[in-house]
Design an enzyme around this catalytic site. Structure first.
Site, PDB file in Angstrom:
ATOM      1  N   ASP A   1       0.821  -1.204   0.000  1.00  0.00           N
ATOM      2  CA  ASP A   1       0.000   0.000   0.000  1.00  0.00           C
ATOM      3  C   ASP A   1       0.863   1.266   0.000  1.00  0.00           C
ATOM      4  O   ASP A   1       1.850   1.337   0.739  1.00  0.00           O
ATOM      5  CB  ASP A   1      -0.869  -0.034   1.273  1.00  0.00           C
ATOM      6  CG  ASP A   1      -1.792   1.164   1.377  1.00  0.00           C
ATOM      7  OD1 ASP A   1      -2.731   1.231   0.577  1.00  0.00           O
ATOM      8  OD2 ASP A   1      -1.560   2.017   2.258  1.00  0.00           O
TER       9      ASP A   1
ATOM     10  N   GLU B   1       1.597  -0.569  -5.096  1.00  0.00           N
ATOM     11  CA  GLU B   1       0.677   0.505  -5.481  1.00  0.00           C
ATOM     12  C   GLU B   1       1.554   1.667  -5.943  1.00  0.00           C
ATOM     13  O   GLU B   1       1.963   2.517  -5.162  1.00  0.00           O
ATOM     14  CB  GLU B   1      -0.210   0.942  -4.306  1.00  0.00           C
ATOM     15  CG  GLU B   1      -1.300   1.885  -4.783  1.00  0.00           C
ATOM     16  CD  GLU B   1      -1.955   2.701  -3.678  1.00  0.00           C
ATOM     17  OE1 GLU B   1      -2.970   3.344  -3.957  1.00  0.00           O
ATOM     18  OE2 GLU B   1      -1.451   2.716  -2.538  1.00  0.00           O
TER      19      GLU B   1
HETATM   20  C1  GLC Z   1      -3.975   3.352  -0.583  1.00  0.00           C
HETATM   21  C2  GLC Z   1      -5.250   2.551  -0.495  1.00  0.00           C
HETATM   22  C3  GLC Z   1      -6.354   3.444  -0.030  1.00  0.00           C
HETATM   23  C4  GLC Z   1      -6.001   3.957   1.342  1.00  0.00           C
HETATM   24  C5  GLC Z   1      -4.631   4.645   1.334  1.00  0.00           C
HETATM   25  C6  GLC Z   1      -4.129   4.832   2.722  1.00  0.00           C
HETATM   26  O1  GLC Z   1      -4.048   4.353  -1.540  1.00  0.00           O
HETATM   27  O2  GLC Z   1      -5.529   1.926  -1.715  1.00  0.00           O
HETATM   28  O3  GLC Z   1      -7.600   2.797  -0.009  1.00  0.00           O
HETATM   29  O4  GLC Z   1      -6.977   4.861   1.778  1.00  0.00           O
HETATM   30  O5  GLC Z   1      -3.658   3.872   0.676  1.00  0.00           O
HETATM   31  O6  GLC Z   1      -3.768   3.628   3.308  1.00  0.00           O
END
Ligand code: GLC
Ligand code: CA
Length: 574
Positions: free
Chosen positions: A225, A294
């Protein structure tokens, strides 16, 4: 280590043999050409009637998931959490939130999935914890607490003035004042998600232990993440304010000046962590652990770096460029897919269509041809060379169902940002299994955590299962072809007709010489596409249809293929 010694022995038998063995091992990597299914556990299947999805619900649906040709499931966070950010605020990294089940339920999910050759990928949130995590509770308890240095605490510039201009991605200052210890802490996301201090080796080690914990429990990988946000500028310099042509600050949905993210994102240090995470993953070779990132980066060059200069970082950083062009811009799709084909070395691209943070695929819809548009998008993502990921419900044509009233919003970002930013509830509604009340997600009469969209009466698994022209059937066939068709499974990829502004087409050619042409009309008008059989490397003027938009004829000649609006063909060359 074991691999190292095999190589040393191999040296005696000749280097060629050794590298051959390594290549064979690399070729077996399960994620190459795989299909990954993202599940938002809260919204997939409620097994105990509390209106919230859970692990046993997912386990009960594994046969369905298998029928889609899925190789792995990415579960968004299931850890104990106050659920401010619906799980992305973790209070304990080594357990399961009671709302979702128990560790035993988790083990059963992994075991049942394994029986079906489906792997489980966990979401690993490394940038921040919940403010209810015992680490943060200790850290906030006093300036001398040993855990103080686990988070990013700073003095304000002056009374009531935060240390700098940094902002939370969810709106307003990224600094939260703590009256008890008279300092601010930094949070890239919600105030209930304090950032960990990754410069502290103790933090790093704690997280590598978390990684080991879940690998030992049988997971096949992690989705990392917000991985580019681990480090901030140590000097705490202000971020650049983005200005319009007249020099005025641009204003974001929260009413704040837009910042360039140049001191809080992609800072040096991230790659060291990625290499270490990879070492830990690779220390369990039998499990073939994959690291997915991500990775919101702006160019293929940046994406390339995420694999590591020596291919020793992420195996699958998400290519979030292709699936998020957000309009049918044929040259741009062509360019970005071609970039992924040519700009990341021999690595595997990971194409993504949508997720729990962005509106669903219907953001591309024109209201007239939406089903065919869904077919175009899924073909681009799944029939391209690489690993593909899609989001639960895409396969039945679930659409974004954004709340109409502020009082119905559950995602805090939608409350802060209303009405410009309505939050992410729209893409998180419960999975639509049947046409019954509550769509088979929860028993009828139960109040589900987000409302069931009215569209569930038509778009649901039960009603689409037996229909040859349904979206579900389309996804099932695509999923099967991605595994069973040599060209779609392992073929290389070449863009065709590069000057065509309306039709995106590409050639997939397998090592055994078999080839498939994919053709997608990106417009709401009929189009004619022409191929020179010689260019395609085939002696034949005709091809066999593998898949086509319902209601269209099989093409007669490769030299003139008529396409209906947003029409798709997958053709096997002879
Ligand atoms: C990422 C996740 C999102 C979350 C953020 C903070 O972007 O996909 O859903 O709110 O991280 O953890
Ligand atoms: Ca439940």
């Amino acid at each position: 280590m074991r691999r190292h010694w095999t190589c040393m022995i191999g040296l005696a038998a000749g280097l060629a043999l050794c590298s051959g063995a390594l290549n064979a091992a690399a070729a077996q990597r399960w994620w190459k050409g795989a299909l990954i299914y993202e599940i938002y556990p809260r919204s997939f299947q409620d097994s105990n009637g509390d209106g919230i999805g859970d692990l046993n619900g997912i386990t009960g649906r594994l046969d369905y998931i298998k029928s889609l040709g899925i190789d792995a499931i990415w579960l968004t966070p299931i850890y104990p959490s106050p659920q401010v950010d619906f799980g992305y605020d973790i209070a304990d990294y080594q357990s399961v939130d009671p709302k979702y089940g128990t560790l035993k339920d988790f083990d059963r999910l992994v075991a049942e999935a394994k029986k079906r050759n489906i792997r489980i990928i966990m979401d690993l949130v490394l940038n921040h914890t919940s403010d209810m995590h015992p680490w943060f509770v200790a850290s906030a308890s006093s300036r001398n607490n040993p855990k103080r240095e686990w988070y990013v605490w700073r003095d304000g510039k002056a009374a009531g003035v935060p240390p700098n201009n940094w902002q939370s991605a969810f709106g307003h200052s990224a600094w939260q004042y703590d009256a008890k210890t008279s300092q601010y802490y930094y949070h890239k996301f919600y105030a209930q998600q304090p950032d960990l201090n990754w410069r502290n080796p103790a933090v790093q080690n704690a997280m590598y232990d978390v990684e080991r914990f879940w690998i030992r429990r049988g997971v096949a990988g992690f989705r990392l993440d917000a991985i580019t946000t681990l480090y901030e500028d140590p000097k705490l310099r202000d971020e650049t304010i983005v200005r319009d042509k007249a020099g005025r600050p641009e204003i974001n949905a929260f009413g704040d000046p837009r910042l360039a993210n140049d001191r809080t994102d992609n800072m040096p240090g991230v790659h060291d962590v990625l290499r270490k995470l990879r070492q830990v993953a690779d220390s369990y070779p039998a499990q073939q652990v994959v690291l997915i990132g991500e990775t919101w980066v702006g160019s293929v060059g940046e994406l390339r770096k995420m694999y590591g200069v020596h291919n020793d970082e992420l195996q699958l950083p998400m290519d979030l460029q292709v699936g998020f062009i957000d309009k049918f811009d044929t040259p741009r799709f062509r360019m970005l897919i071609n970039d992924a084909e040519t700009g990341i070395g021999s690595n595997e691209p990971l194409f993504v269509l949508d997720n729990h943070d962005r509106p669903r695929w219907d953001r591309y819809g024109d209201g007239v041809h939406n089903a065919d548009i869904g077919r175009v998008l899924s073909t681009v993502i799944i029939a391209s060379r690489g690993t593909a990921m899609y989001y639960y419900g895409d396969e039945i044509g679930m659409v974004t169902s954004t709340p109409a009233r502020k009082q119905d919003v559950r995602d805090p970002v939608g409350i802060t940002g209303w009405p410009k930013e309505k939050g992410r509830d729209g893409e998180r509604t419960p999975m639509q299994w049947t046409a019954a009340p509550n769509a088979g997600f929860s028993p009828p009469g139960v109040k589900t955590w987000l409302p069931i969209p009215p569209g569930s009466v038509k778009a649901n698994v039960a009603s689409e299962s037996g229909r040859s022209d349904s979206m579900l059937t389309w996804f099932r066939v695509l999923g099967r072809l991605k595994h069973d068709n040599a060209a779609l499974r392992e073929g290389d990829e070449t863009m065709l007709n590069p000057g065509d502004a309306n039709v995106l087409s590409w050639l997939r050619k397998a090592p055994d010489g078999s080839a498939v042409v994919a053709i997608c009309n990106f417009t709401a008008k009929p189009q004619m596409v022409r191929f020179d059989p010689k260019m395609l490397g085939t002696g034949s003027r005709i091809a066999a249809t593998l898949l086509k938009t319902p209601g269209t004829e099989d093409p007669v000649l490769l030299s003139a293929i008529p396409l209906k609006p947003f029409g798709v063909y997958l053709l096997q060359l002879r």
